[in-house]
Design an enzyme around this catalytic site. Structure first.
Site, PDB file in Angstrom:
ATOM      1  N   CYS B 233      19.458 123.163  95.389  1.00  0.00           N
ATOM      2  CA  CYS B 233      18.686 122.424  94.692  1.00  0.00           C
ATOM      3  C   CYS B 233      17.937 121.337  95.699  1.00  0.00           C
ATOM      4  O   CYS B 233      17.155 121.649  96.480  1.00  0.00           O
ATOM      5  CB  CYS B 233      19.324 121.670  93.580  1.00  0.00           C
ATOM      6  SG  CYS B 233      20.728 120.782  94.177  1.00  0.00           S
ATOM      7  N   ARG B 238      23.009 119.590  92.053  1.00  0.00           N
ATOM      8  CA  ARG B 238      22.965 120.508  90.511  1.00  0.00           C
ATOM      9  C   ARG B 238      23.249 121.764  91.263  1.00  0.00           C
ATOM     10  O   ARG B 238      23.722 122.727  90.287  1.00  0.00           O
ATOM     11  CB  ARG B 238      21.463 120.313  90.491  1.00  0.00           C
ATOM     12  CG  ARG B 238      20.949 119.074  89.801  1.00  0.00           C
ATOM     13  CD  ARG B 238      19.502 119.030  89.575  1.00  0.00           C
ATOM     14  NE  ARG B 238      18.512 118.675  90.678  1.00  0.00           N
ATOM     15  CZ  ARG B 238      17.424 118.802  90.808  1.00  0.00           C
ATOM     16  NH1 ARG B 238      16.602 119.187  89.666  1.00  0.00           N
ATOM     17  NH2 ARG B 238      16.718 118.505  91.930  1.00  0.00           N
TER      18      ARG B 238
END
Lengths: 98, 282
Positions: B233, B238
């Site tokens: 990410c 994430r």
């Protein structure tokens, strides 16, 4: 609170000329909601970001030019969707009443 | 691995608040969130100071991790339950980090702090100090951690999963939209990476979608379940969420998280970058 909109989050240190800011306040029955989550969805409805509101119900996103949707979740309230147009160099203010 | 081995519900946490075997840990992007309020008995890990080396860009080493967990009161046989804001981004990152250093019994609170708050469950600001322990970590399990050269070598060969938002993937944004956009690095994505935003793996309340739904989402995105996978990410948090969905929930083998992610890759000299909504060519 230099540079802040009245009652909102401070804009200190943020170059507002290059940001497409979406911000506002979540309220219920006219009072700020201290526990809520605001999600920013793009024009296709895809999740882009999410913030918890401040103690005074305020939130802010740094988006891009175009149409966005704000989806608000809070305990004991129905989900509320609001469309908003953002543009670089401006601040879109959105009031969300649950 | 069964779902209940790695995920617990808010109700389970409420029922285990006084269970001494369970160490509840809050990890947030907003490192001040815990100080304002937290679940009763939870301790805090600060990802910026506790989990990052303070000089070079890397994790704390094995000895530092051992000292940290010993001081925090986590034992080798503790059931560690992690939760946090942002739909558990940083809690999933900490989960992956605990696995990296070999902690056996670690779980995520499904939905994290948001689900707890939307359930209108109690939070407190009472300080928590657990009795210190003597924690022993394993060497890093590099089968779950990707470095930049692994990513470059994976272009056109392995599954590369870009879990940022579509606008970050395409190069229209450089950071999540709740953060300012000024950044030094180039925008775009690793060529041949498929875009499967982390958020597709979660419901609005932050809980993970069912395994059937997850499988359908990755299949539709062009994910090849016969290949090894690297998820990335912007800074690796994430993608920890997606690593969790792929490896811990779907049981996919050989999934790595690239913690350098776009802030490293997008700053490298000479590596290929693709722009736009399509994966691009190798």
């Amino acid at each position: 609170m230099c540079g802040a909109t009245e009652g909102g989050l401070p804009l200190d240190g943020i170059n507002t000329k290059i940001e497409a800011i979406i911000q506002g306040q979540v309220t219920k029955d006219g009072s700020p909601v201290g526990v809520a989550y605001v999600r920013l969805l793009d024009k296709s409805g895809e999740f882009t970001a999410e913030v918890p509101v401040s103690a005074t119900g305020h939130f802010r996103f740094f988006a891009g030019d175009g149409e966005w949707t704000l989806r608000t979740l809070a305990p004991g309230a129905d989900t509320v969707d609001r469309k908003v147009i953002a543009a670089v160099g401006s601040i879109a203010e959105v009031e969300i009443a649950l | 691995m069964a779902r209940e081995d790695v995920l617990v519900t808010t109700q389970w946490v409420e029922e285990n608040l006084d269970n001494p075997q369970v160490v509840l840990i809050e990890v947030d992007e907003d490192t001040s969130a815990y100080d304002r309020s937290h679940i009763r008995g939870a301790i805090k890990l600060d990802w910026t100071t506790d989990l990052q080396d303070q000089v070079r860009r890397d994790f704390v080493n094995k000895a530092q991790f051992e000292a940290l967990l010993s001081d925090k009161g986590v034992a080798n046989d503790s059931t560690v339950v992690l939760y946090g804001g942002n739909n558990n981004w940083f809690a999933a990152y900490a989960y992956w980090y605990f696995k990296l250093y070999g902690h056996q019994d670690v779980k995520l609170l499904d939905g994290g702090r948001k689900k707890w708050e939307l359930d209108a469950r109690e939070l407190t600001d009472e300080p928590v100090k657990l009795e210190s322990t003597t924690y022993t970590a394993s060497e890093q399990d590099l089968s779950i951690r990707a470095f930049r050269d692994d990513v470059v070598a994976a272009i056109g060969v392995q599954n590369l999963v870009d879990v940022r938002s579509p606008d970050e993937f395409a190069g229209r944004l450089l950071a999540p939209a709740h953060l300012p956009q000024e950044q030094a690095q180039r925008a775009g994505h690793v060529p041949t990476a498929v875009s499967v935003p982390w958020s597709k793996a979660a419901n609005d309340d932050g809980t993970f979608r069912s395994n059937d739904e997850l499988k359908a989402i990755y299949t539709e995105a062009g994910f090849d379940f016969s290949k090894d996978t690297i998820a990335y990410c912007r800074i690796g948090e994430r993608s920890s969420h997606t690593w969790f969905a792929l490896q811990e929930l779907l049981g996919e083998p050989n999934v790595k998280n690239y913690d350098g992610s776009w802030t490293e890759y997008g700053s490298l000299v000479g590596v290929p970058i693709a722009l736009g909504d399509e994966p691009g060519e190798a």
